[in-house]
Design a protein around this motif. Structure first.
Motif, PDB file in Angstrom:
ATOM      1  N   VAL A  28       0.851  -1.193   0.000  1.00 46.54           N
ATOM      2  CA  VAL A  28       0.000   0.000   0.000  1.00 46.54           C
ATOM      3  C   VAL A  28       0.886   1.242   0.000  1.00 46.54           C
ATOM      4  O   VAL A  28       2.040   1.201   0.430  1.00 46.54           O
ATOM      5  CB  VAL A  28      -0.947   0.032   1.217  1.00 46.54           C
ATOM      6  CG1 VAL A  28      -1.911  -1.127   1.183  1.00 46.54           C
ATOM      7  CG2 VAL A  28      -0.162   0.037   2.531  1.00 46.54           C
ATOM      8  N   GLN A  29       0.324   2.348  -0.484  1.00 47.97           N
ATOM      9  CA  GLN A  29       1.025   3.625  -0.462  1.00 47.97           C
ATOM     10  C   GLN A  29       0.836   4.303   0.905  1.00 47.97           C
ATOM     11  O   GLN A  29      -0.124   4.009   1.627  1.00 47.97           O
ATOM     12  CB  GLN A  29       0.476   4.544  -1.556  1.00 47.97           C
ATOM     13  CG  GLN A  29       0.706   4.035  -2.973  1.00 47.97           C
ATOM     14  CD  GLN A  29       2.078   4.406  -3.509  1.00 47.97           C
ATOM     15  OE1 GLN A  29       2.724   5.316  -2.997  1.00 47.97           O
ATOM     16  NE2 GLN A  29       2.513   3.711  -4.544  1.00 47.97           N
ATOM     17  N   THR A  30       1.719   5.210   1.233  1.00 46.56           N
ATOM     18  CA  THR A  30       1.618   5.912   2.513  1.00 46.56           C
ATOM     19  C   THR A  30       0.315   6.700   2.635  1.00 46.56           C
ATOM     20  O   THR A  30      -0.198   6.898   3.734  1.00 46.56           O
ATOM     21  CB  THR A  30       2.805   6.882   2.696  1.00 46.56           C
ATOM     22  OG1 THR A  30       2.895   7.728   1.532  1.00 46.56           O
ATOM     23  CG2 THR A  30       4.101   6.128   2.875  1.00 46.56           C
ATOM     24  N   GLY A  31      -0.246   7.141   1.512  1.00 48.41           N
ATOM     25  CA  GLY A  31      -1.474   7.920   1.547  1.00 48.41           C
ATOM     26  C   GLY A  31      -2.746   7.098   1.482  1.00 48.41           C
ATOM     27  O   GLY A  31      -3.854   7.651   1.490  1.00 48.41           O
ATOM     28  N   THR A  32      -2.630   5.767   1.433  1.00 48.48           N
ATOM     29  CA  THR A  32      -3.810   4.901   1.363  1.00 48.48           C
ATOM     30  C   THR A  32      -4.631   5.022   2.639  1.00 48.48           C
ATOM     31  O   THR A  32      -4.087   5.044   3.748  1.00 48.48           O
ATOM     32  CB  THR A  32      -3.391   3.433   1.162  1.00 48.48           C
ATOM     33  OG1 THR A  32      -2.583   3.321  -0.008  1.00 48.48           O
ATOM     34  CG2 THR A  32      -4.612   2.530   1.012  1.00 48.48           C
ATOM     35  N   ASP A  33      -5.955   5.097   2.489  1.00 50.77           N
ATOM     36  CA  ASP A  33      -6.836   5.204   3.648  1.00 50.77           C
ATOM     37  C   ASP A  33      -6.699   3.975   4.537  1.00 50.77           C
ATOM     38  O   ASP A  33      -6.591   2.850   4.054  1.00 50.77           O
ATOM     39  CB  ASP A  33      -8.295   5.339   3.182  1.00 50.77           C
ATOM     40  CG  ASP A  33      -9.238   5.578   4.352  1.00 50.77           C
ATOM     41  OD1 ASP A  33      -9.802   4.584   4.851  1.00 50.77           O
ATOM     42  OD2 ASP A  33      -9.406   6.731   4.758  1.00 50.77           O
ATOM     43  N   GLN A  34      -6.699   4.180   5.857  1.00 53.87           N
ATOM     44  CA  GLN A  34      -6.482   3.085   6.795  1.00 53.87           C
ATOM     45  C   GLN A  34      -7.566   2.006   6.699  1.00 53.87           C
ATOM     46  O   GLN A  34      -7.293   0.821   6.920  1.00 53.87           O
ATOM     47  CB  GLN A  34      -6.411   3.619   8.222  1.00 53.87           C
ATOM     48  CG  GLN A  34      -7.676   4.267   8.738  1.00 53.87           C
ATOM     49  CD  GLN A  34      -7.542   4.704  10.193  1.00 53.87           C
ATOM     50  OE1 GLN A  34      -6.450   4.774  10.734  1.00 53.87           O
ATOM     51  NE2 GLN A  34      -8.675   4.988  10.830  1.00 53.87           N
ATOM     52  N   GLU A  35      -8.782   2.390   6.346  1.00 54.40           N
ATOM     53  CA  GLU A  35      -9.849   1.399   6.214  1.00 54.40           C
ATOM     54  C   GLU A  35      -9.590   0.486   5.031  1.00 54.40           C
ATOM     55  O   GLU A  35      -9.854  -0.717   5.091  1.00 54.40           O
ATOM     56  CB  GLU A  35     -11.201   2.105   6.064  1.00 54.40           C
ATOM     57  CG  GLU A  35     -12.391   1.161   6.182  1.00 54.40           C
ATOM     58  CD  GLU A  35     -13.718   1.888   6.233  1.00 54.40           C
ATOM     59  OE1 GLU A  35     -14.750   1.210   6.381  1.00 54.40           O
ATOM     60  OE2 GLU A  35     -13.746   3.131   6.121  1.00 54.40           O
ATOM     61  N   GLU A  36      -9.053   1.030   3.953  1.00 50.84           N
ATOM     62  CA  GLU A  36      -8.703   0.218   2.788  1.00 50.84           C
ATOM     63  C   GLU A  36      -7.571  -0.749   3.127  1.00 50.84           C
ATOM     64  O   GLU A  36      -7.565  -1.899   2.679  1.00 50.84           O
ATOM     65  CB  GLU A  36      -8.291   1.122   1.626  1.00 50.84           C
ATOM     66  CG  GLU A  36      -8.061   0.384   0.321  1.00 50.84           C
ATOM     67  CD  GLU A  36      -7.717   1.313  -0.824  1.00 50.84           C
ATOM     68  OE1 GLU A  36      -7.055   0.852  -1.777  1.00 50.84           O
ATOM     69  OE2 GLU A  36      -8.093   2.506  -0.762  1.00 50.84           O
ATOM     70  N   VAL A  37      -6.621  -0.302   3.935  1.00 50.62           N
ATOM     71  CA  VAL A  37      -5.538  -1.181   4.387  1.00 50.62           C
ATOM     72  C   VAL A  37      -6.103  -2.339   5.195  1.00 50.62           C
ATOM     73  O   VAL A  37      -5.715  -3.495   5.009  1.00 50.62           O
ATOM     74  CB  VAL A  37      -4.521  -0.389   5.238  1.00 50.62           C
ATOM     75  CG1 VAL A  37      -3.429  -1.317   5.768  1.00 50.62           C
ATOM     76  CG2 VAL A  37      -3.895   0.733   4.427  1.00 50.62           C
ATOM     77  N   ALA A  38      -7.027  -2.024   6.094  1.00 47.83           N
ATOM     78  CA  ALA A  38      -7.634  -3.059   6.929  1.00 47.83           C
ATOM     79  C   ALA A  38      -8.360  -4.094   6.080  1.00 47.83           C
ATOM     80  O   ALA A  38      -8.250  -5.305   6.316  1.00 47.83           O
ATOM     81  CB  ALA A  38      -8.604  -2.421   7.929  1.00 47.83           C
ATOM     82  N   ARG A  39      -9.083  -3.635   5.068  1.00 49.78           N
ATOM     83  CA  ARG A  39      -9.797  -4.567   4.194  1.00 49.78           C
ATOM     84  C   ARG A  39      -8.822  -5.448   3.421  1.00 49.78           C
ATOM     85  O   ARG A  39      -9.078  -6.638   3.197  1.00 49.78           O
ATOM     86  CB  ARG A  39     -10.673  -3.787   3.215  1.00 49.78           C
ATOM     87  CG  ARG A  39     -11.894  -3.137   3.845  1.00 49.78           C
ATOM     88  CD  ARG A  39     -12.644  -2.318   2.821  1.00 49.78           C
ATOM     89  NE  ARG A  39     -13.768  -1.595   3.392  1.00 49.78           N
ATOM     90  CZ  ARG A  39     -14.432  -0.640   2.770  1.00 49.78           C
ATOM     91  NH1 ARG A  39     -14.063  -0.279   1.548  1.00 49.78           N
ATOM     92  NH2 ARG A  39     -15.441  -0.032   3.342  1.00 49.78           N
ATOM     93  N   MET A  40      -7.700  -4.878   2.996  1.00 45.59           N
ATOM     94  CA  MET A  40      -6.715  -5.641   2.241  1.00 45.59           C
ATOM     95  C   MET A  40      -6.125  -6.767   3.093  1.00 45.59           C
ATOM     96  O   MET A  40      -6.022  -7.914   2.655  1.00 45.59           O
ATOM     97  CB  MET A  40      -5.600  -4.725   1.741  1.00 45.59           C
ATOM     98  CG  MET A  40      -4.521  -5.437   0.950  1.00 45.59           C
ATOM     99  SD  MET A  40      -3.230  -4.315   0.398  1.00 45.59           S
ATOM    100  CE  MET A  40      -4.148  -3.326  -0.787  1.00 45.59           C
ATOM    101  N   ILE A  41      -5.746  -6.433   4.324  1.00 44.19           N
ATOM    102  CA  ILE A  41      -5.189  -7.450   5.221  1.00 44.19           C
ATOM    103  C   ILE A  41      -6.230  -8.514   5.527  1.00 44.19           C
ATOM    104  O   ILE A  41      -5.928  -9.711   5.587  1.00 44.19           O
ATOM    105  CB  ILE A  41      -4.662  -6.793   6.513  1.00 44.19           C
ATOM    106  CG1 ILE A  41      -3.415  -5.959   6.195  1.00 44.19           C
ATOM    107  CG2 ILE A  41      -4.350  -7.827   7.570  1.00 44.19           C
ATOM    108  CD1 ILE A  41      -2.800  -5.281   7.389  1.00 44.19           C
ATOM    109  N   GLN A  42      -7.463  -8.087   5.687  1.00 41.32           N
ATOM    110  CA  GLN A  42      -8.552  -9.028   5.956  1.00 41.32           C
ATOM    111  C   GLN A  42      -8.806  -9.922   4.745  1.00 41.32           C
ATOM    112  O   GLN A  42      -9.006 -11.134   4.882  1.00 41.32           O
ATOM    113  CB  GLN A  42      -9.812  -8.238   6.317  1.00 41.32           C
ATOM    114  CG  GLN A  42     -10.971  -9.082   6.806  1.00 41.32           C
ATOM    115  CD  GLN A  42     -12.173  -8.217   7.177  1.00 41.32           C
ATOM    116  OE1 GLN A  42     -12.458  -7.217   6.532  1.00 41.32           O
ATOM    117  NE2 GLN A  42     -12.877  -8.589   8.222  1.00 41.32           N
ATOM    118  N   ARG A  43      -8.764  -9.336   3.540  1.00 46.35           N
ATOM    119  CA  ARG A  43      -9.050 -10.086   2.317  1.00 46.35           C
ATOM    120  C   ARG A  43      -7.987 -11.159   2.041  1.00 46.35           C
ATOM    121  O   ARG A  43      -8.295 -12.278   1.665  1.00 46.35           O
ATOM    122  CB  ARG A  43      -9.138  -9.131   1.133  1.00 46.35           C
ATOM    123  CG  ARG A  43      -9.515  -9.810  -0.192  1.00 46.35           C
ATOM    124  CD  ARG A  43      -9.480  -8.830  -1.349  1.00 46.35           C
ATOM    125  NE  ARG A  43     -10.302  -7.666  -1.088  1.00 46.35           N
ATOM    126  CZ  ARG A  43      -9.870  -6.420  -1.112  1.00 46.35           C
ATOM    127  NH1 ARG A  43      -8.585  -6.151  -1.375  1.00 46.35           N
ATOM    128  NH2 ARG A  43     -10.677  -5.411  -0.873  1.00 46.35           N
TER     129      ARG A  43
END
Length: 464
Positions: free
Chosen positions: A223-238
């Protein structure tokens, strides 16, 4: 002989029983000034449970209980404490005690703490951190709140493609104690560009003389440094990751986000969505720590909006007075119809909003989802309408009124299902949070349209 050691009473308890017992016994021992007994009580307890026990104490006792911990244990417990308690301890403890704890915290936890502290306190603490920790914390604080850069930790292990497995394992042994996780190992080039990833398992089972570049995976999800934290959470979950690497705009590795941080993010985002669905502004403080005037202020905004919107229902009823005057019985069923319609709409909106938030439902599927909900609304309307038709006839003995009520309920159920499923998509298309299209708002919209629909259906059937 009876054993009076408090520590022995903690055995064979469930987690909830343990937390409740530790909290009550700790407070009792502190009230008795039995510091040795309190210290012995905390010895076998996990840091997370100690933190919860301290949070449950009166504010005057929290610093006393915290001082009973060893330095290493205090650092670990401090990271589990609620931010309000952390802030209290910053003010209560001696300056050097605070510095020792804050300096040993992981950079991401320290950055979150600094977000909650007053600016003057943050400036003082930053200035007194070790140069290395000050640099790591300043890096995170430089990113926008709620982004991957702000919640990442720079404490990760990186390897080089040209190293042998033996060299890589030697590096892990030397740096494992200062790394957030060693289960994922990231491979970078001389300019710190992320080129691959390697699991600890793959490294351990490889031959000592093999080259890292031969066994690593080059397709890296990051992920990029500017990626929204909720999107990061979904990615790790996915992807069921334990951690995900964070890169800057030039693809240089700058940190990682671990699954424990994601759990906190998911809890925060879910809490925010639940508040929004209830028409309440979310706040960072817990319920009992929030001033009642603040609680009321957060709730009143939506209530004012709904109050004004509900006047439209009154206007609709006023415009249809001639129908109600001729058949007064129609008025008896207005609460039943709009209440049922509101509930149907709230169910549809809840399903769609949750689906959008979890990516189970995507914007491109809006038409399919709305069709499904319309059909479901028709089925619900037929089932509920048939029952209401019989019930209305039993109450009023007027078949025409009963048919008007039954037909209206079918139409209102379809209308409510379509509205409840379509409006969140509309909000998303406008760049707004779908959760804003909450159950109270859907209910109000369906109330207005439902009354208008009902009275016009009654006009047609009764030929008024």
């Amino acid at each position: 002989m009876e054993d009076n050691n408090p520590a022995t009473s903690l055995q064979n308890l469930s987690r909830r029983e343990l937390r409740d017992l530790v909290r009550s016994q700790l407070q009792m021992l502190l009230e008795q000034d039995n510091l040795q007994g309190a210290k012995a009580l905390l010895v076998p307890v996990q840091p997370a449970d100690i933190a919860e026990a301290i949070e449950g104490l009166p504010e005057t006792m929290q610093a006393i209980a915290f001082r009973l911990l060893s330095k290493d244990e205090a650092i670990e417990v401090y990271e589990y404490l609620d931010y309000s308690v952390q802030e209290t301890l910053v003010e209560e403890l001696k300056r050097q005690e605070v510095l020792d704890i804050v300096d040993q915290m992981s950079p991401d936890d320290r950055a979150r703490l600094f977000d909650e502290l007053p600016a003057k306190v943050v400036t003082r603490l930053l200035a007194q951190l070790s140069p290395e920790e000050r640099s790591a914390t300043a890096l995170l604080l430089g990113y926008e709140s709620g982004t991957a850069g702000r919640i990442m930790t720079p404490e990760y292990l990186s390897l080089k493609e040209t190293w042998t497995v033996a060299q890589a394992l030697a590096r892990i042994r030397s740096l494992a104690h200062v790394s957030e996780t060693i289960y994922y190992l990231y491979v970078t080039d001389e300019a710190r560009h992320l080129t691959g990833i390697l699991s600890l398992r793959a490294l351990v089972i490889a031959q000592p003389d093999q080259i890292v570049g031969e066994i690593m995976t080059r397709e890296v999800v990051c992920v990029q440094t500017g990626t929204d934290q909720e999107e990061v959470a979904r990615m790790i979950q996915r992807y069921d990751f334990l951690a995900v690497p964070v890169v800057d705009t030039e693809q240089r590795l700058v940190g990682i986000i671990t699954v424990d941080d994601v759990i906190d993010i998911l809890e925060e985002e879910t809490t925010e969505d639940i508040y929004t669905l209830g028409g309440v502004q979310s706040g960072d403080d817990s319920y009992f720590e929030t001033n009642l005037l603040t609680v009321a202020r957060r709730r009143v905004v939506w209530l004012f909006v709904l109050l004004i919107t509900n006047t439209a229902t009154t206007a609709v009823i006023s415009s249809q007075q001639d129908v109600l005057q001729q058949v007064v019985a129609l008025a008896f069923f207005i609460p039943l119809l709009i209440g049922t319609g509101g509930n149907v709409g709230a169910q549809s909106s809840t399903v769609v909003i949750r689906g959008l938030n979890t990516d189970e439902i995507r914007k491109g599927k809006a038409g399919r989802v709305i069709r499904r909900e319309a059909i479901a609304g028709a089925f619900l309307g037929l089932m509920l309408g048939s029952v209401v038709l019989v019930w209305a006839y039993f109450l009023q003995g007027n078949l025409a009124v009963a048919i008007a009520v039954g037909v209206s309920l079918v139409a209102i159920s379809i209308l409510a299902s379509v509205s409840g499923s379509a409006l969140p998509f509309l909000f998303q298309a406008l760049g707004l949070d779908p959760a804003l299209m909450s159950a109270p708002f859907i209910t109000t919209v369906v109330d207005v349209l439902g009354v208008l629909l009902y009275l016009n259906v009654a006009r047609l059937i009764l030929d008024i």
